[in-house]
Design a protein around this motif. Sequence first.
Motif, mmCIF file in Angstrom:
data_model
loop_
_atom_site.group_PDB
_atom_site.id
_atom_site.type_symbol
_atom_site.label_atom_id
_atom_site.label_comp_id
_atom_site.label_asym_id
_atom_site.label_seq_id
_atom_site.Cartn_x
_atom_site.Cartn_y
_atom_site.Cartn_z
ATOM 1 N N HIS A 38 0.826 -1.216 0.000
ATOM 2 C CA HIS A 38 0.000 0.000 0.000
ATOM 3 C C HIS A 38 0.859 1.263 0.000
ATOM 4 N N SER A 39 1.960 1.253 0.757
ATOM 5 C CA SER A 39 2.813 2.448 0.815
ATOM 6 C C SER A 39 3.402 2.777 -0.546
ATOM 7 N N SER A 42 0.633 4.266 -2.661
ATOM 8 C CA SER A 42 0.357 5.618 -2.148
ATOM 9 C C SER A 42 1.417 6.600 -2.642
ATOM 10 N N SER A 177 0.632 10.021 5.968
ATOM 11 C CA SER A 177 0.592 9.159 4.795
ATOM 12 C C SER A 177 1.645 8.050 4.877
ATOM 13 N N SER A 178 1.263 6.848 4.472
ATOM 14 C CA SER A 178 2.222 5.741 4.424
ATOM 15 C C SER A 178 3.299 5.997 3.383
ATOM 16 N N LYS A 181 5.947 8.014 5.132
ATOM 17 C CA LYS A 181 6.656 7.133 6.071
ATOM 18 C C LYS A 181 7.653 6.237 5.324
#
Length: 263
Positions: A38-39, A42, A177-178, A181
């Motif tokens: 997902h990161s 994103s 937000s991922s 990160k």
Amino acid sequence: PQIGEKAQLVTMAVSNAKLLLGEYILQKQKSVREYIPHSVTSLQRDLRLERAPRRIECFDNSNFQGADPVASMVCFVDAKPRKSEYKKYNIKTVEGPDDFASMKEVLTRRYARVMREKQQIPDLIVVDGGKGQLSSAVEALREIGFFGQVPVIGLAKRLEEVFVPGKPDPIMIPKTSSALKLLQQVRDEAHRFAITFHRDKRSKRTLRSELGEINGIGPKTSQKLIKLFGSVSGVKKASLEELTEKAGKKTGALVYKHFHPDS
């Protein structure tokens, strides 16, 4: 069974097993190919990238008042560090504390080699720093004809701002937000790797110079002693018998006398 009905059943069972195993392997390979963290998706969305940045290469510099300048490159694949592909660089062409020139040198060396050896190219290049570092990176990539093949960004430390070429204002990714990160994790790992490399290099130079103070002990012998005893501390703690046994009678006696002048 070699013939008859039972032999036919065995042949059929083997054939069915091979068919099912083949289907299982194909499904597994397909699921591995299609899974993207997902990161990563994103980050693709927030940076408006054409493809998901599954392979990220990030660069950082390290020096202490211009001494022992080094740089690092870390590689993340699907949001996880791939340490087997990390790179260490001794800065060769830059004198003094010039992070911009150091960044230019490292990216030039890295991607000139990638093109020359037809290595896998990343989906995203990250440099630790703001506009200045990014400009140096872009200049390096332009000079070797690599600019435009891979998106490149700069991540400034102070406000975690993301700079992209050709845009004066940074992209502000939400703090929660991922994607941010992930960028922070990649940047921090590059910084850690560069700092560790720099400290090791400086420590080795200091240790070699300390042994080099011994009259009759040159750089090669210093390196040999450190290799034999693990560190200068190990050399200092060694007994005369250990020193003479491992380093030779003459060298052992010189070193022992230096560190134990009252013996």
